[in-house]
Enzyme design. Structure first.
Site, PDB file in Angstrom:
ATOM      1  CB  ALA A  23      -0.918  -0.002   1.220  1.00  0.00           C
ATOM      2  N   GLY A  67       1.753  -6.013   0.807  1.00  0.00           N
ATOM      3  CA  GLY A  67       0.604  -6.481   0.048  1.00  0.00           C
ATOM      4  C   GLY A  67       0.984  -7.252  -1.200  1.00  0.00           C
ATOM      5  CD  GLU A  70      -0.504  -9.110   3.447  1.00  0.00           C
ATOM      6  OE1 GLU A  70      -0.917  -9.368   4.579  1.00  0.00           O
ATOM      7  OE2 GLU A  70      -0.536  -7.958   2.963  1.00  0.00           O
ATOM      8  CD  GLU A  90       3.072  -5.840   6.074  1.00  0.00           C
ATOM      9  OE1 GLU A  90       2.450  -5.977   5.004  1.00  0.00           O
ATOM     10  OE2 GLU A  90       3.998  -6.610   6.407  1.00  0.00           O
TER      11      GLU A  90
END
Length: 216
Positions: A23, A67, A70, A90
């Site tokens: 992000a 992300g 992921e 993160e």
């Protein structure tokens, strides 16, 4: 894509030096809990990717972080170039993975490696990722996307309802106890005998010819 019968499998690839880096921190820095949980529904798009009935192949070159990692974890097959790096950084930003990383990484590489990556932010190389089971194969960057498309083409050459059943069965191993997964698999196996493609596939084998799938 789900309803388009001309698409049998999907390849997801990045551009340039990254498969995906997550992000935009500039957007996230001022976001409230309410915005994340109820307005933005962060991560729900990756759940949609994971739930796709058609097989998904991640072609990972360069960085797959946050992300991006992921997203790769949500795919069915991951192919990578030698320079690929996987990571969930993160923790270094004062938060945790929220798009499935804490749940899917442990299933891909085991608890100890997943814990180390998530608690330290350490990146995993392509070679380590292949050894751990996150990556299916490593191949030269120049031929990576071509190979991913070849794999997708081979997959798409098979019966689409049988592919869907096979994918569902494998994913059950993620989400159900062994006994429940075996029961699910057995029922799915029985159900293939109601398909025209099962009849065609076995007849073609006996006739020593290529099957002509009807996808039903």
């Amino acid at each position: 894509m789900e309803t388009d019968r001309s698409i049998g499998a999907v390849v997801i690839a990045g551009t340039g030096k990254a498969f995906g880096t997550g992000a935009d921190i500039n957007e996230l820095v001022g976001r409230s809990m309410y915005e994340s949980a109820f307005q933005k529904r962060s991560g729900s798009w990756i759940d949609t990717v994971y739930k796709m009935r058609k097989p998904l192949i991640a072609s990972v070159q360069g960085y797959a972080l946050g992300g991006g990692c992921e997203l790769a974890l949500a795919c069915d097959i991951v192919l990578a170039s030698p320079d690929a790096q996987f990571g969930l950084p993160e923790i270094q930003l004062g938060t945790i993975p929220g798009f499935g990383g804490t749940q899917r990484l442990i299933r891909a590489v085991g608890k100890s490696k997943a814990m180390e990556m998530i608690l330290t932010g350490r990146r995993m190389t392509a070679e380590e990722a292949e050894s751990a089971g996150l990556v299916a194969r490593i191949m030269p960057a120049a031929s990576l996307l071509e190979e991913a498309i070849t794999v997708a083409s081979v997959i798409a050459s098979h019966s689409s309802p049988v592919l869907e059943l096979a994918k569902q069965c494998v994913n059950q191993a993620y989400e159900a106890p062994l006994s429940a997964g075996i029961a699910f698999e057995r029922n799915a196996f029985y159900s293939t005998f109601a398909l025209e493609d099962q009849k065609e596939g076995m007849a073609a084998f006996l006739d020593k010819r290529q099957p002509h799938w009807r996808h039903k």
